[in-house]
Design an enzyme around this catalytic site. Sequence first.
Site, mmCIF file in Angstrom:
data_model
loop_
_atom_site.group_PDB
_atom_site.id
_atom_site.type_symbol
_atom_site.label_atom_id
_atom_site.label_comp_id
_atom_site.label_asym_id
_atom_site.label_seq_id
_atom_site.Cartn_x
_atom_site.Cartn_y
_atom_site.Cartn_z
ATOM 1 N N SER A 174 0.797 -1.162 -0.094
ATOM 2 C CA SER A 174 0.030 0.379 -0.027
ATOM 3 C C SER A 174 0.872 1.339 0.038
ATOM 4 C CB SER A 174 -0.927 -0.037 1.237
ATOM 5 O OG SER A 174 -0.173 0.169 2.330
ATOM 6 N N THR B 18 -1.895 2.446 2.916
ATOM 7 C CA THR B 18 -1.065 3.884 3.398
ATOM 8 C C THR B 18 -0.489 3.712 4.656
ATOM 9 O OG1 THR B 18 -2.999 5.091 2.114
ATOM 10 C CG2 THR B 18 -1.415 6.509 3.798
ATOM 11 N N THR C 236 1.592 6.980 0.443
ATOM 12 C CA THR C 236 0.767 5.736 -0.108
ATOM 13 C C THR C 236 0.825 5.732 -1.522
ATOM 14 O OG1 THR C 236 -1.614 5.095 -0.077
ATOM 15 C CG2 THR C 236 -1.107 7.384 -0.854
ATOM 16 N N ARG D 125 -5.667 9.566 -10.459
ATOM 17 C CA ARG D 125 -6.520 9.650 -9.144
ATOM 18 C C ARG D 125 -5.769 10.034 -7.952
ATOM 19 N NH1 ARG D 125 -6.576 7.246 -3.800
ATOM 20 N NH2 ARG D 125 -8.484 7.002 -3.006
ATOM 21 N N THR E 73 -5.706 7.006 7.281
ATOM 22 C CA THR E 73 -5.510 5.931 6.178
ATOM 23 C C THR E 73 -6.693 5.252 5.739
ATOM 24 O OG1 THR E 73 -5.225 4.143 7.996
ATOM 25 C CG2 THR E 73 -3.168 5.297 7.167
ATOM 26 N N GLY E 74 -6.809 4.597 4.569
ATOM 27 C CA GLY E 74 -8.404 4.131 4.280
ATOM 28 C C GLY E 74 -8.982 4.770 3.020
HETATM 29 N N1 GLY Z 1 -5.744 6.865 2.082
HETATM 30 C C1 GLY Z 1 -5.297 6.711 1.011
HETATM 31 C C2 GLY Z 1 -5.934 6.962 -0.253
HETATM 32 O O1 GLY Z 1 -7.159 6.752 -0.472
HETATM 33 O O2 GLY Z 1 -5.541 6.945 -1.456
#
Ligand code: GLY
Length: 354
Positions: free
Chosen positions: A69, A199, A217, A227, A250-251
């Site tokens: 990640s 992340t 991340t 993105r 994170t997430g």
């Molecule tokens: N939190 C990492 C992402 O959505 O890219």
Amino acid sequence: MWSRRSWIAGAAAMPAAAQPGGAKNIVISSANGIACCNIAMAHMRANKDTLDAVIAGVNVNENDPNDDSVGYGGLPNEEGVVELDASVMHGPSRRAGSVASIRNIKNPSKVAKLVMTETDHIMLVGEGALRFAKSMGFAEENLLTEKSRLAWLAWKKSHLPNWTDGVDAPMALRRLFPEASDELLAYAWDRAKNPPTGTINCLALNAKGEMSGCTTTSGLAWKIPGRVGDSPIIGAGLYVDQDVGAAGSTGRGEENIRVAGAHSIVENMRHGMSPKDAVLDVLKRISRNFNDDKARLTKFDINFYALRKDGAYAGGSLWNGQLRRTGFVSRQFAVNDGSGNSRLENCVYLYERK
Ligand code: GLY
């Protein structure tokens, strides 16, 4: 005249108000940061700046091919290209830097710091970020490991009609990767079905009361090229206010951006909330964006980390944990308070997955 670098170094040297009642170094991070917190703490013990400490910490994950990640070995976008996001904030100088959608550079956290120290900009993206990194001496390298490529092909074969042959995808993968172990194929299949937004976020407070943070991340696996998630967005994936505290996330970044999570948590703490309540309040705002509909909320995970200027801290998540191949995994975060090795502590959470 002072250069920008000396101004920052000078600001870092200015003593900040000490933590009341026994000042000490504290580092917290997402659960993948046990080693990260150990390294960051070692740097703080050696009187390194808090920002250099957290960057040295997250570099462990950026360099680790097994953390899929973050950095090298991160899961790629839908075209099989690894794109990285990172941000840094330095409390004493009240400055920030970030990069987004940067390719071929293993340590975007270091590039984000250079955006902060060497330019008067805060954020560089894509091709511009890569050119800036190269001008600063970073070498380009392929960040896609064989393991991540296998997971990407598993995703293509399971989701894109042109890439399936009517046979079930795990069998097609076995044909493509005859040497791969069953465990590796099971991993690839799991990642294809459950795209992670892993992340690492790391926040540090030293005994002088100085604070910094970093979030880095590879973003949402299989994303549309370009993105950008929350990690490089100052105020969403990371926020540090030297007078109040720091927060990170994170997430699922899209949900964080919609509530400016890290900034909102720091503002909650500014207005008197504990780190735990500050985090839970922001999780409730995310839930509110879905009319508290758990059937929709269960489709993603999001976690926040908060460290207050006085050393109080918390980790919090929308859900208590998640079901993985290996069983139910509780949501935790890593802490190192200088008393030894880093440990995992449980997150507070809003909802329970049964
Ligand atoms: N939190 C990492 C992402 O959505 O890219």
